[in-house]
Design an enzyme around this catalytic site. Structure first.
Site, PDB file in Angstrom:
ATOM      1  N   CYS A  70       0.861  -1.154  -0.271  1.00 46.34           N
ATOM      2  CA  CYS A  70      -0.063  -0.052  -0.080  1.00 46.34           C
ATOM      3  C   CYS A  70       0.902   1.151  -0.058  1.00 46.34           C
ATOM      4  CB  CYS A  70      -0.963   0.035   1.135  1.00 46.34           C
ATOM      5  SG  CYS A  70      -0.289  -0.395   2.665  1.00 46.34           S
TER       6      CYS A  70
HETATM    7  C1  UN1 Z   1       1.404  -2.501   3.312  1.00 41.10           C
HETATM    8  O1  UN1 Z   1       1.755  -2.502   2.074  1.00 41.10           O
HETATM    9  O2  UN1 Z   1       0.071  -2.599   3.388  1.00 41.10           O
HETATM   10  O3  UN1 Z   1       6.297   0.238   4.613  1.00 41.10           O
HETATM   11  C2  UN1 Z   1       2.211  -2.476   4.347  1.00 41.10           C
HETATM   12  C3  UN1 Z   1       6.503  -0.781   4.117  1.00 41.10           C
HETATM   13  C4  UN1 Z   1       6.232  -2.062   4.849  1.00 41.10           C
HETATM   14  C5  UN1 Z   1       4.576  -2.295   4.949  1.00 41.10           C
HETATM   15  C6  UN1 Z   1       3.578  -1.873   3.846  1.00 41.10           C
HETATM   16  N1  UN1 Z   1       6.755  -2.088   5.825  1.00 41.10           N
HETATM   17  O4  UN1 Z   1       6.635  -0.877   2.717  1.00 41.10           O
END
Ligand code: UN1
Length: 486
Positions: free
Chosen positions: A268
């Site tokens: 995300c």
């Molecule tokens: C997600 O993609 O839901 O910051 C979490 C990051 C990871 C977590 C992503 N530690 O890219």
């Protein structure tokens, strides 16, 4: 639908089944909530450092099983092995961090308005927490939710994504082996209906959801309709990288490749927008496009591979439709834009790493797993225009700014409306001891992990102790008297 099968497959080779579960019936959800509630009553009587010790042991068991769990993550969620190991490592780190929190401050102390009186806060469990987790961090995200919920003294019922149910089962199994009491953490499987039934269950006192905006809205509405609950939402992002003309362009290209195409663009936090000054945009896009074209796609278990599949064929079709819609509106494909067939991976859901240029601001076509770039303005207004472009988005999770100018960097940090900002690093890679979450449609104000990770799983109690031995009247305008006697 209750009773139907939840079948997870290897997205690189969908004929290969990874696991089969049965979607929980309403009675099974009731039973899971009741089990969690029973186990929670005893668990909540354990001193917090004793809960923390068990959580630390979960980290040890996860570390012992890291290799096999990473292989499962690669097979079920399609992450390349290195990233799958990183996913498990995040859960191990979370266990360590949360275990440490078990001996850290549990509240705050405050001076009071009247003499011989002190105020402090303390935390209490909410009871049973319902959780819905996605497939893109199928071990790490359950750990972000389950460990703090347990430390706060709660029981848990979790419904993992139907795409990665076995990863969650394996995580919970490690917790049981580490001595988390039977019944305290329960897994129910299923689709949207199961999640809805869990979130609106009268025995569930808090709901923690990570997923899409439309589902998050439905979850929050149904959770609140059926009674007051703590509801925390983490609903993704459309994260931008701003490149100032003085930036180290090699570092930018490397960061853009990792931020946009790492984890097949499915974090995300993935970088999906690039905003660069027009003096440097053309060269930068050419460099990024040629590096993106050189990425090796294939079976995530093959260690020579850079990018694995996206989660399923429907996602491939959706990404492709968005790329087509963007090009119909005038965007140009600098590289990619095609569905890819990999020999030996029949029916695998592979999409070429894609860079689009000339996408207009505010365009509805914001394909996941592609990087769209937009050149911006004249030197003086560059930062303003770049920040406006970054903000022109319904999400506010993560952003990055690349520059060697400390003033520009700090201006961007102050003014970009996201929950996470990086300077000279890509939009992905949040560490578990800092708060994680975002503004606008990305969430509803809660943060996961870090110092605020317990908030969504605990009720805070304010305590006042008056040791004056007399009635000291509050909210009465008696300042003069207090001064005289104090
Ligand atoms: C997600 O993609 O839901 O910051 C979490 C990051 C990871 C977590 C992503 N530690 O890219």
């Amino acid at each position: 639908m209750a009773g139907s099968s939840v079948v997870s497959v290897n997205p690189a080779r969908p004929s290969e089944r990874v696991a089969v579960y049965t979607a929980a019936t309403h009675e099974e959800i009731d039973a899971a909530v009741a089990r969690a509630a029973r186990a929670q009553r005893d668990w909540a009587t354990l001193p917090v450092p004793a809960r923390a010790e068990r959580i630390a042991r979960c980290g040890d068991v996860l570390a012992d099983r890291k290799g096999e769990t990473a292989t499962l993550v690669a097979r079920e969620a399609g992450k390349i092995l290195q990233e799958a190991g990183g996913d498990v490592q995040e859960a191990i780190d979370m266990a360590g961090f949360i275990a440490g929190q078990g001996r850290a401050a549990w509240g705050t102390t405050h001076p009071c308005e009247m003499p011989d009186k002190i105020g402090f806060t303390t935390r209490h469990p909410v009871g049973v927490v319902g959780m819905i987790t996605p497939w893109n961090f199928p071990v790490a995200i359950p750990s972000w939710k389950i460990f703090p919920a347990l430390l706060a003294g709660n029981g848990v019922v979790i419904k993992p994504s139907e795409h990665a149910p076995a990863c969650c089962e394996s995580f919970v199994d490690a917790c049981r082996e580490a001595g988390i009491p039977e019944g305290l953490v329960n897994v129910v499987h299923g689709f949207g209906e199961t999640g809805a039934a869990l979130c609106s269950h009268p025995g569930v006192r808090a709901v923690s959801f990570t997923g899409s905006v439309p589902t998050g809205r439905r979850v929050a509405a149904s959770a609140m309709e059926s009674g007051p609950r703590l509801v925390s939402l983490e609903l993704g992002g459309k994260n931008a990288m701003v490149v100032m003309p003085d930036a180290d362009l090699d570092l930018v290209a490397e960061g853009a490749i990792f931020g946009a195409f790492g984890t097949a663009g499915q974090r995300c936090t993935s970088t999906s927008r690039l905003v660069a000054h027009r003096d440097i945009a053309e060269d930068l896009v050419a460099t990024i496009a040629s590096r993106a074209a050189g990425l090796r796609l294939g079976d995530p278990l093959d260690t020579s591979i850079d990018v694995g599949p996206v989660i399923d064929r429907a996602s491939v079709e959706r990404i492709h439709a968005m790329v087509e819609a963007a090009t119909a509106e005038g965007a140009l494909v600098a590289t990619g834009g095609t569905i890819v067939e990999i020999p030996g991976c029949d029916g695998g859901s592979f999409y070429a790493p894609t860079v689009l240029t000339g996408v207009t601001r505010g365009s509805p076509h914001r394909p996941r797993r592609s990087l769209r770039s937009r050149p911006v303005g004249h030197r003086g207004r560059l930062l303003d225009e770049a920040i406006e472009t970054v903000s022109d988005c319904e999400y506010g999770l993560s952003a990055a700014v690349y520059t060697r100018d400390v003033n520009a960097a700090m201006q961007a940090v102050n003014r970009i409306d996201t929950g996470i900002v990086y300077v000279n690093a890509p939009t992905i890679g949040a560490e578990i001891h800092l708060p994680f979450g975002g503004t606008k449609h990305t969430g509803n104000g809660f943060r996961e992990a870090g110092s605020r990770g317990l908030e969504q799983f605990s009720e805070v109690k304010s305590v006042y102790i008056d040791f004056s031995g007399r009635l000291q009247k509050a909210q009465i305008d008696n300042r003069e008297t207090i001064k005289a006697s104090g």
